[in-house]
Design an enzyme around this catalytic site. Structure first.
Site, PDB file in Angstrom:
ATOM      1  N   TYR A 143       2.114  -1.887   5.081  1.00 38.20           N
ATOM      2  CA  TYR A 143       1.540  -1.067   6.143  1.00 38.20           C
ATOM      3  C   TYR A 143       1.306  -1.869   7.429  1.00 38.20           C
ATOM      4  O   TYR A 143       1.013  -1.304   8.474  1.00 38.20           O
ATOM      5  CB  TYR A 143       0.209  -0.434   5.697  1.00 38.20           C
ATOM      6  N   LYS A 193       5.835  -5.168  -8.510  1.00 38.68           N
ATOM      7  CA  LYS A 193       7.214  -4.912  -8.942  1.00 38.68           C
ATOM      8  C   LYS A 193       7.963  -6.242  -8.916  1.00 38.68           C
ATOM      9  O   LYS A 193       8.886  -6.449  -8.123  1.00 38.68           O
ATOM     10  CB  LYS A 193       7.873  -3.873  -8.011  1.00 38.68           C
ATOM     11  N   ASP A 227       5.361   0.877 -11.598  1.00 43.78           N
ATOM     12  CA  ASP A 227       5.821   2.190 -12.080  1.00 43.78           C
ATOM     13  C   ASP A 227       5.274   2.470 -13.475  1.00 43.78           C
ATOM     14  O   ASP A 227       4.819   3.576 -13.779  1.00 43.78           O
ATOM     15  CB  ASP A 227       7.356   2.302 -12.027  1.00 43.78           C
ATOM     16  N   ASP A 251      -2.570   2.325  -2.928  1.00 39.56           N
ATOM     17  CA  ASP A 251      -2.725   3.644  -2.328  1.00 39.56           C
ATOM     18  C   ASP A 251      -2.319   4.720  -3.341  1.00 39.56           C
ATOM     19  O   ASP A 251      -3.037   5.706  -3.577  1.00 39.56           O
ATOM     20  CB  ASP A 251      -1.809   3.694  -1.085  1.00 39.56           C
ATOM     21  N   ASP A 255      -5.009   7.045  -6.122  1.00 37.70           N
ATOM     22  CA  ASP A 255      -5.019   8.513  -6.073  1.00 37.70           C
ATOM     23  C   ASP A 255      -4.669   9.110  -7.431  1.00 37.70           C
ATOM     24  O   ASP A 255      -5.245  10.121  -7.851  1.00 37.70           O
ATOM     25  CB  ASP A 255      -4.030   9.024  -5.014  1.00 37.70           C
TER      26      ASP A 255
END
Ligand code: NAD
Length: 370
Positions: A143, A193, A227, A251, A255
């Site tokens: 970001y 990852k 994942d 992020d 959620d």
């Protein structure tokens, strides 16, 4: 009196002030019944600040935030500010607070309340007793990485975001996660990852090095691909205690984990900065939800997320574990007694407003303190 720590309260817009008022009542209750008092200062942020000063947060309020022991933030935003220039938009106030206070570790708990097990789309047996803490790196990663934006080369349009982390950025957020785990279930999952991303492998190696340093021998460390982590959060979330991850994956994963708990009105968060020369850590606590303009000013908001954010403030900034536990328990008891705001209303319960739920929590606090 145990303390005169300072809290800067920034209620903001929409339902922020209504929810913060209920925290004010808890603070007054604590002074009377627990002999714990704070110096509470209030400031303007977001649209409320724009209306007066034409900016989303003033330098004076920033100075107050920098010197406070902790900041409690309500919410900002509203459709009336949609056309305000970007640098003065309500969100700019929150972004400046996060940036100037260097709040690099975002803590998002996912805790289920027994009274709300049916509110989640996951099966009760999967989420009953769930208590996870997700630690998301908040000030770096994709970001913020450079270069970013459009690049046109030889007529080919291309757009770039850059994922970049320094060793220090990974080490400081990992240290927060290990320290938190030490006070909880002593287990950390580090999620990245590393199979396909260079930064993921860098992240994994640094976390491993820190764990092998001998400073965290009491913590069980697992590495999990992001994942797979998303899948496991839905399949068997109770296997997790603390999850530490980067800005982007945090992020998404926070959620996903939040949905185990059912309602936006129940989700608190904390953002922590570094420890200064006096041993104090900068910290801002806020509900995950926004200003909810559709219900603002109607006494309909669920104040739980803001109250739970205040409980986190007591726990992480002031080490008042017992008081934090009492507030969390009082919210749970108020819901079990059948008092519910509209967002978590269920058959057989009595619908109350924001202040009515505040009444119920105070009544439960009285019982717990008796
Ligand atoms: P929102 O979180 O404000 O509301 C989403 C929905 O959830 C609404 O229907 C709302 O009524 C409901 N809701 C949220 N909190 C609730 C509570 N405590 N009790 C009962 N119901 C609740 O998100 P949005 O509608 O997308 O955004 C509204 C405004 O808030 C926008 O201006 C947005 O930019 C801003 N926002 C601010 C923050 C923040 O201050 N950190 C976060 C998200 C959105």
């Amino acid at each position: 009196m145990a303390s005169n720590k300072t809290i800067l309260m920034l209620p903001g817009d929409g339902i922020g002030p209504e929810a913060c008022n209920q925290v004010r009542r808890i603070i007054d209750w604590m002074a009377k019944r627990r002999s714990v008092s704070f110096d509470v200062k209030e400031g303007l942020v977001g649209g409320a600040c724009y209306d007066v000063h034409k900016e989303a947060v003033t330098d004076e309020t920033m100075a107050d935030a920098m010197s406070a022991d902790a900041v409690l933030f309500g919410a900002v935003g509203g459709p009336q500010y949609d056309n305000v220039e970007r640098h003065a938009r309500p969100e700019a106030g929150l972004l400046r607070l996060r940036k100037d206070m260097d709040l690099f570790a975002n803590l998002r708990p996912a805790v289920t309340f027994d009274a709300l097990l049916d509110a989640s789309t996951l099966k009760p047996e999967v989420i009953s007793g769930l208590d996870i803490m997700i630690v998301r790196e908040l000030t770096s990663g994709v970001y913020f990485g450079e270069p970013r934006g459009m690049q046109t080369y030889e007529g080919v349009e291309r757009c770039v975001d850059t994922q970049a982390y320094t060793r220090a950025e990974i080490e400081r957020v990992t240290a927060v996660a290990f320290d938190l785990a030490r006070k909880r279930g002593k287990k950390v999952h580090s999620s990245e990852k590393s199979n396909v991303m260079e930064t993921g492998l860098f992240w994994k190696n640094i976390v491993t090095e820190m764990h092998q340093s001998g400073d965290y021998d009491d913590i069980e460390l697992h590495h999990i691909l992001a994942d797979n982590c998303a899948m496991q959060l839905v399949k068997n979330p109770k296997q997790f205690d603390v999850i530490v991850t980067d800005n982007l994956f945090g992020d998404l994963l926070s959620d996903a984990a939040a949905m185990a708990t059912g309602s936006l009105g129940m989700l608190p968060s904390a953002s922590l900065g570094g420890i200064d020369e006096n041993g104090n850590r900068k910290a801002l606590y806020e509900p995950v939800h926004g200003s909810a303009p559709d219900i603002a000013g109607k006494d309909l908001a669920n104040p739980s997320a803001t109250m739970l954010s205040f409980a986190m403030l007591l726990r992480y900034s002031f080490d008042l574990q017992e008081d934090a536990n009492m507030i969390e328990q009082a919210i749970q008891n108020a819901m079990t007694s059948g008092k519910r705001t509209g967002d978590i209303m269920a058959d057989g319960c009595e619908q109350v407003g924001c202040s009515g739920f505040g009444d119920a929590v105070l009544a439960e606090l009285d019982k717990l303190a008796a």
